[in-house]
Design a protein around this motif. Structure first.
Motif, short mmCIF file in Angstrom:
data_model
loop_
_atom_site.label_atom_id
_atom_site.label_comp_id
_atom_site.label_asym_id
_atom_site.label_seq_id
_atom_site.Cartn_x
_atom_site.Cartn_y
_atom_site.Cartn_z
N GLY A 99 2.39 22.45 13.97
CA GLY A 99 2.69 22.44 15.40
C GLY A 99 3.94 23.21 15.77
N LEU A 100 4.32 24.18 14.94
CA LEU A 100 5.56 24.94 15.16
C LEU A 100 5.31 26.34 15.71
CD1 LEU A 100 7.41 23.87 11.89
CD2 LEU A 100 7.81 23.01 14.21
N ALA A 101 4.05 26.71 15.86
CA ALA A 101 3.70 28.01 16.42
C ALA A 101 2.55 27.82 17.39
CB ALA A 101 3.32 29.00 15.32
N TYR A 102 2.53 28.63 18.43
CA TYR A 102 1.48 28.49 19.45
C TYR A 102 0.97 29.86 19.86
CZ TYR A 102 5.20 29.73 22.78
OH TYR A 102 6.23 30.37 23.46
N PRO A 103 -0.29 29.93 20.35
CA PRO A 103 -0.83 31.21 20.81
C PRO A 103 -0.20 31.61 22.14
CG PRO A 103 -2.41 29.44 21.22
CD PRO A 103 -1.27 28.83 20.44
N ALA A 104 0.23 32.86 22.22
CA ALA A 104 0.89 33.38 23.42
C ALA A 104 0.01 34.45 24.04
CB ALA A 104 2.27 33.95 23.05
N PHE A 105 -0.42 34.24 25.28
CA PHE A 105 -1.43 35.09 25.91
C PHE A 105 -0.86 36.11 26.89
CE2 PHE A 105 -3.28 30.95 24.91
CZ PHE A 105 -4.38 31.30 24.13
#
Length: 297
Positions: A99-105
């Motif tokens: 949970g330390l990285a997320y998709p950036a759109f």
């Protein structure tokens, strides 16, 4: 897994084969080699060739030719980033799973438009949008705040995206104050890291695999690098690398950020600006000893 060679001092020169080496590269390569010799350590070479469009075999060969002309020798085989994408992806997948990285759109244009709207809404008294130490706009929290369902839907629909580090969560997981040991040409001693100044940095690009921050952190550990010698323009980026090293359980090298070679106009030399390359100086009759004098060694 960190190789046993980490017990022996190891330094690396890590150019990108997307142009010809200039005097700034010569200073960095020579410092790495000289310091490796003084420490009785290893001098390694790494090709940061993830950008498959701009990096070419011709530029890579030119780097080998220039370094050999400078009188340098390095361990073989040379590490080429394009051959280790699976290692960078494994590190990214670990951060995603935690949970330390997320998709950036958001595209660059969308980021600029969002920032302009937010600054306008703040009126004359509104604070300017924060920028990172390199002067780039910090990434807005829009994607960080999306729900998991929305993220999955957008990915399933094929929406182009990068992956970014959730810096707030990352710093919570790291706990305490991060720092590094600095021995270079600027501030020295124990330097307090300030990763928050960078915001949610890119870990994996939408137009190219991995990012500089992620790949260099994984590479330094994989090659057993104990001393990172590089230009002062990367001083502040060390804060990001310390976060990633801590999250991924990797060792922290000693850092030496050296002075930069500037052009007549006071700016840092750049391949993209067409600054005079080492091969051109060699063609004009310069010797390796001349290059050492030109870079102040």
């Amino acid at each position: 897994m960190i190789p046993p060679a980490i017990q022996r001092p190891a330094l690396r020169f890590a150019p990108s084969p997307n142009g010809l080496l200039h005097l700034g590269h010569a200073l960095s390569a020579l410092l790495n080699a000289d310091m490796a010799g003084a420490l009785g350590g290893r001098f390694l070479l790494r090709m940061e060739d993830i950008d498959v469009i701009r990096c070419t075999p011709e530029f890579e060969q030119a780097i080998y030719d220039d370094l050999a002309w400078l009188g340098l020798d390095w361990e073989r085989p040379v590490r080429r980033q394009s051959e280790h994408l699976d290692a960078y992806r494994a590190a990214l997948d670990d951060l995603i799973a935690r949970g330390l990285a997320y998709p950036a759109f958001m595209t660059r244009g969308e980021v600029k438009a969002h920032v302009a709207t937010m600054e306008a809404a703040g009126g004359k008294q509104g604070a300017p949008w924060p920028r990172d130490p390199d002067g780039a706009l910090r990434y807005p929290p829009v994607d960080r705040e999306r729900s998991g369902d929305e993220r999955r839907r957008m990915i399933d629909e094929g929406t182009r995206h990068a992956w970014r580090l959730d810096m707030l969560r990352a710093l919570k997981e790291c706990g305490g104050t991060l720092s590094w040991t600095e021995t270079g040409d600027g501030e020295t001693g124990i330097i307090a890291a300030d990763p928050a100044a960078w915001g949610d940095v890119v870990l994996w690009r939408s137009d190219a695999p991995s990012s500089y921050h992620l790949s260099v952190t994984v590479d330094d550990a994989a090659q057993g690098i104990t001393h990172v010698v590089r230009g002062l323009d990367l001083f502040h980026a060390t804060s990001v690398h310390r976060v990633l090293q801590t999250l991924l359980g990797l060792p922290a090298p000693v850092y030496y950020h050296h002075r930069l070679i500037l052009g007549p106009d006071g700016r840092k030399l750049s391949k993209s600006e067409g600054d005079t390359g080492l091969s051109a100086l060699r063609a004009e009759g310069a010797t390796s000893a001349d290059i050492r004098r030109l870079v102040g060694l």
